[in-house]
Design a protein around this motif. Structure first.
Motif, PDB file in Angstrom:
ATOM      1  N   UNK A  55      54.031  23.572 -65.306  1.00 55.13           N
ATOM      2  CA  UNK A  55      52.633  23.970 -65.538  1.00 55.13           C
ATOM      3  C   UNK A  55      52.532  25.466 -65.833  1.00 55.13           C
ATOM      4  N   UNK A  56      53.257  26.257 -65.056  1.00 54.40           N
ATOM      5  CA  UNK A  56      53.235  27.700 -65.281  1.00 54.40           C
ATOM      6  C   UNK A  56      53.817  28.048 -66.648  1.00 54.40           C
ATOM      7  N   UNK A  57      54.846  27.321 -67.061  1.00 56.56           N
ATOM      8  CA  UNK A  57      55.438  27.571 -68.374  1.00 56.56           C
ATOM      9  C   UNK A  57      54.443  27.253 -69.479  1.00 56.56           C
ATOM     10  N   UNK A  58      53.709  26.154 -69.337  1.00 62.30           N
ATOM     11  CA  UNK A  58      52.697  25.795 -70.336  1.00 62.30           C
ATOM     12  C   UNK A  58      51.615  26.867 -70.420  1.00 62.30           C
ATOM     13  N   UNK A  59      51.226  27.413 -69.271  1.00 61.85           N
ATOM     14  CA  UNK A  59      50.258  28.516 -69.259  1.00 61.85           C
ATOM     15  C   UNK A  59      50.833  29.747 -69.949  1.00 61.85           C
ATOM     16  N   UNK A  60      52.114  29.999 -69.717  1.00 60.61           N
ATOM     17  CA  UNK A  60      52.838  31.097 -70.353  1.00 60.61           C
ATOM     18  C   UNK A  60      52.726  30.995 -71.890  1.00 60.61           C
ATOM     19  N   UNK A  61      53.039  29.806 -72.392  1.00 60.71           N
ATOM     20  CA  UNK A  61      53.033  29.580 -73.842  1.00 60.71           C
ATOM     21  C   UNK A  61      51.630  29.791 -74.412  1.00 60.71           C
ATOM     22  N   UNK A  62      50.632  29.289 -73.702  1.00 58.67           N
ATOM     23  CA  UNK A  62      49.249  29.451 -74.153  1.00 58.67           C
ATOM     24  C   UNK A  62      48.852  30.928 -74.194  1.00 58.67           C
ATOM     25  N   UNK A  63      49.241  31.689 -73.162  1.00 55.43           N
ATOM     26  CA  UNK A  63      48.951  33.134 -73.136  1.00 55.43           C
ATOM     27  C   UNK A  63      49.636  33.844 -74.285  1.00 55.43           C
ATOM     28  N   UNK A  64      50.893  33.480 -74.530  1.00 55.21           N
ATOM     29  CA  UNK A  64      51.632  34.127 -75.614  1.00 55.21           C
ATOM     30  C   UNK A  64      50.914  33.928 -76.949  1.00 55.21           C
ATOM     31  N   UNK A  65      50.491  32.714 -77.234  1.00 49.94           N
ATOM     32  CA  UNK A  65      49.831  32.436 -78.509  1.00 49.94           C
ATOM     33  C   UNK A  65      48.477  33.129 -78.619  1.00 49.94           C
ATOM     34  N   UNK A  66      47.798  33.331 -77.497  1.00 48.55           N
ATOM     35  CA  UNK A  66      46.527  34.058 -77.535  1.00 48.55           C
ATOM     36  C   UNK A  66      46.745  35.548 -77.774  1.00 48.55           C
ATOM     37  N   UNK A  67      47.736  36.110 -77.083  1.00 49.83           N
ATOM     38  CA  UNK A  67      47.999  37.542 -77.202  1.00 49.83           C
ATOM     39  C   UNK A  67      48.582  37.915 -78.559  1.00 49.83           C
ATOM     40  N   UNK A  68      49.426  37.028 -79.108  1.00 44.51           N
ATOM     41  CA  UNK A  68      50.110  37.331 -80.363  1.00 44.51           C
ATOM     42  C   UNK A  68      49.679  36.354 -81.459  1.00 44.51           C
ATOM     43  N   UNK A  69      48.394  36.193 -81.555  1.00 44.33           N
ATOM     44  CA  UNK A  69      47.838  35.299 -82.566  1.00 44.33           C
ATOM     45  C   UNK A  69      48.016  35.909 -83.949  1.00 44.33           C
ATOM     46  N   UNK A  70      48.457  35.080 -84.894  1.00 44.86           N
ATOM     47  CA  UNK A  70      48.636  35.556 -86.267  1.00 44.86           C
ATOM     48  C   UNK A  70      47.584  34.912 -87.156  1.00 44.86           C
ATOM     49  N   UNK A  71      47.147  35.619 -88.188  1.00 41.45           N
ATOM     50  CA  UNK A  71      46.102  35.075 -89.069  1.00 41.45           C
ATOM     51  C   UNK A  71      46.646  33.989 -89.989  1.00 41.45           C
ATOM     52  N   UNK A  72      45.750  33.295 -90.616  1.00 43.66           N
ATOM     53  CA  UNK A  72      46.140  32.280 -91.593  1.00 43.66           C
ATOM     54  C   UNK A  72      46.905  32.951 -92.729  1.00 43.66           C
ATOM     55  N   UNK A  73      47.996  32.342 -93.116  1.00 37.65           N
ATOM     56  CA  UNK A  73      48.841  32.925 -94.148  1.00 37.65           C
ATOM     57  C   UNK A  73      50.045  33.658 -93.604  1.00 37.65           C
ATOM     58  N   UNK A  74      50.057  33.912 -92.287  1.00 37.83           N
ATOM     59  CA  UNK A  74      51.216  34.531 -91.633  1.00 37.83           C
ATOM     60  C   UNK A  74      51.888  33.505 -90.726  1.00 37.83           C
ATOM     61  N   UNK A  75      53.196  33.385 -90.835  1.00 40.40           N
ATOM     62  CA  UNK A  75      53.946  32.448 -89.999  1.00 40.40           C
ATOM     63  C   UNK A  75      54.723  33.215 -88.940  1.00 40.40           C
ATOM     64  N   UNK A  76      54.820  32.613 -87.750  1.00 40.28           N
ATOM     65  CA  UNK A  76      55.582  33.222 -86.669  1.00 40.28           C
ATOM     66  C   UNK A  76      56.759  32.336 -86.302  1.00 40.28           C
ATOM     67  N   UNK A  77      57.926  32.954 -86.143  1.00 36.35           N
ATOM     68  CA  UNK A  77      59.121  32.235 -85.707  1.00 36.35           C
ATOM     69  C   UNK A  77      59.733  32.999 -84.535  1.00 36.35           C
ATOM     70  N   UNK A  78      60.138  32.275 -83.511  1.00 34.18           N
ATOM     71  CA  UNK A  78      60.711  32.920 -82.330  1.00 34.18           C
ATOM     72  C   UNK A  78      62.138  32.428 -82.114  1.00 34.18           C
ATOM     73  N   UNK A  79      62.945  33.304 -81.516  1.00 33.91           N
ATOM     74  CA  UNK A  79      64.253  32.892 -81.011  1.00 33.91           C
ATOM     75  C   UNK A  79      64.232  33.084 -79.497  1.00 33.91           C
ATOM     76  N   UNK A  80      65.012  32.313 -78.807  1.00 36.87           N
ATOM     77  CA  UNK A  80      64.973  32.306 -77.348  1.00 36.87           C
ATOM     78  C   UNK A  80      65.801  33.452 -76.776  1.00 36.87           C
TER      79      UNK A  80
END
Length: 327
Positions: free
Chosen positions: A58-83
């Motif tokens: 549950x905490x990890x899911x909250x983590x992911x949601x926070x990350x996407x809110x803080x580092x939201x990218x606009x339409x036309x920009x793609x984000x890729x992450x490595x672990x």
């Protein structure tokens, strides 16, 4: 755009005020950079989370949601992450469930080949480069072998085994969390390199950087034209020259991207890349020092207080004057 080591705090480390302050700083800095530069792609080179290796589902899911809110990218920009190791743990701590949930939630397989306008990127899980034959490592090596074969076929090599190709072949760019093997940061000469005497501390393979064997394997398999890593929180640029055989040389530049978080350094950075199939141009962009931001905040607060006081006094005087009362 390339950022690294955001290290979002979880429920264990740091006070909630510190967490809120740091996240607000990173959010504003990232959104300002995105608005200013409008990158086509954003790469995040690991350690998105500070406590991903410990937190329950549950905490990890909250983590992911926070990350996407803080580092939201606009339409036309793609984000890729490595672990990174803080996301799922160092190799000896990784469980199948930790690796699977990051891969599923962040769409980040152990190795991935992606192309943007004739430029090819290989995204690599650094902790899967242990070389011990574990399930995660075996899967990563299998994917690297397939990608290497695709690139060979695309380049017209007679050694390729399949008919799969990429359009408009060019040597790939590796994106990963760990730096390639080096003895220490003593070869790093940038102003934002690791401070002395830390810069001269010897690296431990598979902990501070990839092992020498894994580095040689990646370079000889993929023949990159550039490599980007992170993990140290400091900057470094290394010119590599590998000679696998007497008539073959692989030359490229490796960039270590500093942390994007004020928790890890006083002057966070991000990189902007201008890439064509023939060249890679790198610009390093600095964020304000935290001390500068704090002083600015105090000054602005004082200005606001003076303004409100003046406005209140002026309004009170105007009311008395207009009402005909003697002042």
């Amino acid at each position: 755009m390339v950022i690294a080591d955001t290290h979002l705090l979880g429920s264990r480390n740091g006070h909630w005020v510190d967490k809120w302050r740091r996240e607000w700083q990173m959010h504003r800095a990232f959104q300002t950079a995105i608005t200013l530069h409008r990158p086509e792609v954003v790469f995040v080179l690991g350690d998105l989370f500070d406590e991903g290796k410990w937190c329950p589902e549950k905490e990890f899911n909250d983590y992911v949601e926070r990350f996407h809110k803080l580092f939201k990218v606009p339409e036309g920009t793609k984000m890729h992450v490595v672990v990174g190791n803080h996301d799922i743990g160092f190799h000896y701590k990784i469980t199948p469930s930790l690796a699977h949930r990051f891969e599923k939630k962040l769409d980040a397989p152990p190795v991935r080949l992606m192309s943007v306008r004739g430029n090819h990127f290989v995204l690599v899980n650094s902790m899967a480069m242990e070389g011990d034959g574990c399930r995660l490592c075996a899967r990563a090596v299998n994917l690297i072998e397939k990608i290497a074969d695709i690139l060979k076929c695309s380049n017209g090599s007679p050694l390729c085994k399949s008919n799969m190709k990429v359009d408009n072949y060019s040597r790939p760019i590796i994106m990963q969390h760990y730096p390639l093997y080096r003895e220490s940061d003593s070869i790093c000469t940038e102003p934002d390199a690791a401070p002395l005497p830390e810069r001269n501390s010897l690296f431990e393979e598979r902990w501070d950087c990839l092992s020498k064997e894994s580095t040689e394997y990646l370079v000889e398999s993929l023949s990159p034209r550039a490599v980007f890593g992170a993990h140290t929180h400091h900057s470094c640029m290394v010119r590599h020259s590998f000679v696998p055989t007497s008539n073959h040389k692989i030359e490229f530049i490796e960039y270590t991207v500093p942390s994007f978080s004020w928790r890890n350094r006083l002057d966070p950075k991000y990189y902007l890349l201008t890439i064509s199939p023939k060249e890679v141009k790198v610009s390093k962009c600095g964020l304000p020092r935290e001390w500068t931001m704090q002083v600015t905040a105090v000054v602005m607060f004082c200005v606001l207080v003076v303004y409100l006081r003046f406005s209140s006094t002026a309004a009170h005087y105007g009311y008395k004057y207009l009402s005909g009362k003697k002042v």
